[in-house]
Design a protein around this motif. Structure first.
Motif, short mmCIF file in Angstrom:
data_model
loop_
_atom_site.label_atom_id
_atom_site.label_comp_id
_atom_site.label_asym_id
_atom_site.label_seq_id
_atom_site.Cartn_x
_atom_site.Cartn_y
_atom_site.Cartn_z
N LEU A 168 0.83 -1.20 0.00
CA LEU A 168 0.00 0.00 0.00
C LEU A 168 0.87 1.26 0.00
O LEU A 168 0.59 2.21 -0.73
CB LEU A 168 -0.91 0.00 1.23
N ARG A 169 1.93 1.23 0.79
CA ARG A 169 2.81 2.40 0.85
C ARG A 169 3.39 2.71 -0.52
O ARG A 169 3.50 3.88 -0.90
CB ARG A 169 3.93 2.16 1.87
N ARG A 170 3.75 1.68 -1.28
CA ARG A 170 4.31 1.90 -2.62
C ARG A 170 3.28 2.51 -3.55
O ARG A 170 3.59 3.41 -4.35
CB ARG A 170 4.83 0.58 -3.18
N VAL A 171 2.04 2.04 -3.46
CA VAL A 171 0.98 2.60 -4.30
C VAL A 171 0.71 4.05 -3.92
O VAL A 171 0.60 4.93 -4.78
CB VAL A 171 -0.31 1.76 -4.19
N ILE A 172 0.61 4.32 -2.61
CA ILE A 172 0.37 5.68 -2.15
C ILE A 172 1.49 6.61 -2.60
O ILE A 172 1.26 7.76 -2.99
CB ILE A 172 0.23 5.72 -0.61
N GLN A 173 2.73 6.11 -2.55
CA GLN A 173 3.87 6.93 -2.98
C GLN A 173 3.73 7.33 -4.44
O GLN A 173 4.00 8.49 -4.81
CB GLN A 173 5.17 6.15 -2.78
N ARG A 174 3.29 6.40 -5.29
CA ARG A 174 3.11 6.72 -6.71
C ARG A 174 2.02 7.76 -6.91
O ARG A 174 2.18 8.68 -7.72
CB ARG A 174 2.77 5.44 -7.48
N GLY A 269 3.12 18.91 2.60
CA GLY A 269 4.45 18.55 2.15
C GLY A 269 5.06 19.58 1.22
O GLY A 269 6.24 19.92 1.33
N ILE A 270 4.25 20.10 0.30
CA ILE A 270 4.73 21.11 -0.64
C ILE A 270 5.07 22.40 0.09
O ILE A 270 6.13 23.01 -0.13
CB ILE A 270 3.69 21.36 -1.74
N LEU A 271 4.18 22.84 0.96
CA LEU A 271 4.40 24.09 1.70
C LEU A 271 5.65 24.00 2.58
O LEU A 271 6.36 24.99 2.76
CB LEU A 271 3.18 24.41 2.57
N SER A 272 5.92 22.81 3.11
CA SER A 272 7.10 22.65 3.98
C SER A 272 8.40 22.90 3.23
O SER A 272 9.42 23.23 3.85
CB SER A 272 7.11 21.23 4.57
N GLY A 273 8.37 22.74 1.92
CA GLY A 273 9.58 22.95 1.13
C GLY A 273 9.72 24.35 0.56
O GLY A 273 10.69 24.62 -0.16
N LEU A 274 8.80 25.24 0.87
CA LEU A 274 8.85 26.61 0.35
C LEU A 274 9.51 27.55 1.34
O LEU A 274 9.28 27.44 2.55
CB LEU A 274 7.44 27.11 0.02
N PRO A 275 10.34 28.47 0.88
CA PRO A 275 11.00 29.41 1.79
C PRO A 275 10.00 30.38 2.41
O PRO A 275 9.01 30.76 1.80
CB PRO A 275 11.98 30.15 0.87
N ASP A 297 6.64 14.89 4.60
CA ASP A 297 6.56 13.52 4.05
C ASP A 297 5.09 13.08 3.98
O ASP A 297 4.59 12.44 4.90
CB ASP A 297 7.36 12.58 4.93
N PRO A 298 4.39 13.43 2.90
CA PRO A 298 2.95 13.13 2.81
C PRO A 298 2.62 11.65 2.95
O PRO A 298 1.59 11.29 3.53
CB PRO A 298 2.57 13.63 1.41
N VAL A 299 3.49 10.77 2.45
CA VAL A 299 3.21 9.34 2.52
C VAL A 299 3.19 8.86 3.96
O VAL A 299 2.29 8.12 4.38
CB VAL A 299 4.22 8.54 1.69
N THR A 300 4.16 9.31 4.75
CA THR A 300 4.19 8.93 6.17
C THR A 300 2.96 9.46 6.89
O THR A 300 2.37 8.78 7.73
CB THR A 300 5.47 9.45 6.84
#
Length: 407
Positions: A168-174, A269-275, A297-300
């Motif tokens: 499931l984790r692999r599918v969610i990651q994709r 996850g996206i917002l966490s990577g923005l300055p 880490d959205p998957v986690t």
């Protein structure tokens, strides 16, 4: 008016061209009904050679519906003898055909259009428990990743063994990777800075194109036919943010929130990577869970979330209020269906206090699996009256909305 027997070919003086067309339409209708009804219609409707694969794939999956209702799935003659056809729903297993979950997945993927196949995958996991699909590496690679499939899998995650959970984790990651590729540019453009039309930009890119100033600069180059020759193309600079914003995301993880939870985790996850953006992520039902340490880490986040249970929005809002350090530089975004199981009065009081202190309050109404708004309009209206801006938005529009707030 002539009465036409769909099973008889028109003949004699009563036959007309229109009757031939009608019979062809009836044949197609009969073909479709045979696929819908399965072997229950075998005595009256036959399966054409070209439809045997479709019949096999549909039966393998959807005969489980009849089994769950107590219908027989084995063979056996019909009562009273006769044709010897089976009245049960035993699997159609021609010699040499692999009818395991992996074999079904491979065959169905080649027979059905993509949208139909995606829906069958969702049914396989959410309705019929074909979780063995998640325990085979080849099957996982054969799955067509989609938001709907991810949501269905998240809802059955609690019943999976360790091997299926890893699949499931692999599918969610994709699925997450696909959504991130689509949404990250939207958030980066919207949040990194607003357009500053007082300055000309040295970055001559499409997103900085200033069409109004370009038109004004070239008004003197319009010919007698009204056509403009553009020689001076203007671009606008983007104002840079020098102060950090705190964005507190409160995400409802009650049972109905799976689609919204998926997108909320991706957005965090996206917002966490923005300055210039400090993200705090909290999931809640009747309690509040701090997921800030894995917000990037959205998957986690999705694999940790516990979908189900009740809803105490007031408790979550109170918790967020305690995290506010600089009200004028803080956005609290509540993602929920607004069906409050706790105290509505406490919820409204908490929103009113934060709004009065200068916190920007945003309410994102839940979207269902069809991306349609699904929320308590009454509570949403009360929240709006207390100072919260409430809207039902797609993730793309949320990016733009948040960008307007932060710049």
């Amino acid at each position: 008016m002539n009465v036409i027997d769909p099973g008889a070919a028109p003949s004699g003086p009563t036959a007309t061209p229109g009757m031939t067309t009608c019979t062809a339409a009836d044949d197609e209708a009969a073909r479709r009904w045979r696929l819908v009804l399965g072997r229950y219609a075998a005595d009256e409707l036959s399966v054409g050679q070209q439809d045997q694969g479709l019949e096999r794939s549909l039966s393998y999956l959807y005969d489980r519906e009849y089994t769950a209702r107590g219908h027989r799935t084995g063979g056996g003659d019909r009562a009273g003898g006769g044709s010897g056809r089976s009245a049960g729903l035993g699997g159609s297993q021609p010699h040499g055909v692999d009818v395991t979950a992996l074999g079904w997945l491979s065959e169905a993927g080649s027979l059905f259009p993509r949208e139909t196949f995606e829906r069958m995958q969702v049914d396989a996991v959410s309705r019929y428990g074909l979780t063995e699909l998640l325990q085979d590496d080849t099957a996982i690679e054969s799955l067509e990743p989609s938001r709907e499939l991810a949501v269905a899998m998240l809802q059955v995650r609690g019943s999976l063994n360790d091997r299926a959970a890893a699949g499931l984790r692999r599918v969610i990651q994709r699925v997450v990777d696909d959504i991130v590729r689509r949404l990250r540019p939207r958030f980066a453009t919207a949040v990194n800075g607003r357009i500053d039309r007082s300055r000309r930009s040295m970055h001559r890119v499409a997103r900085n194109f200033d069409w109004k100033r370009t038109l004004r600069a070239n008004l003197g180059r319009v010919d007698a036919d009204g056509r403009m020759t553009v020689q001076d193309v203007r671009f606008s600079a983007r104002a840079k943010r020098t102060l950090t914003w705190d964005v507190i995301l409160l995400v409802d993880q009650s049972g109905s929130m799976a689609p919204s939870l998926l997108y909320s985790a991706v957005c965090a996850g996206i917002l966490s990577g923005l300055p210039g953006v400090n993200v705090q992520l909290y999931l809640f039902d009747t309690s509040v869970v701090d997921m800030t340490h894995v917000a990037d880490d959205p998957v986690t986040v999705l694999m940790t979330a516990q979908l189900g249970g009740g809803t105490d929005i007031a408790r979550a809002v109170r918790y967020a209020e305690q995290q506010v350090r600089n009200p004028s530089r803080t956005v609290v975004a509540l993602v929920s269906d607004f069906y409050e199981g706790g105290s509505v009065s406490n919820l409204l009081a908490g929103v009113r206090r934060m709004a009065s202190s200068g916190v920007t309050m945003l309410g994102l109404a839940a979207l269902d699996e069809a991306a349609e708004p699904a929320y308590d309009h009454g509570t949403a209206r009360l929240l709006a009256e207390c100072g919260m801006e409430v809207a039902a938005l797609t993730p793309e529009r949320f990016a733009e909305w948040l960008g307007e707030v932060l710049t």
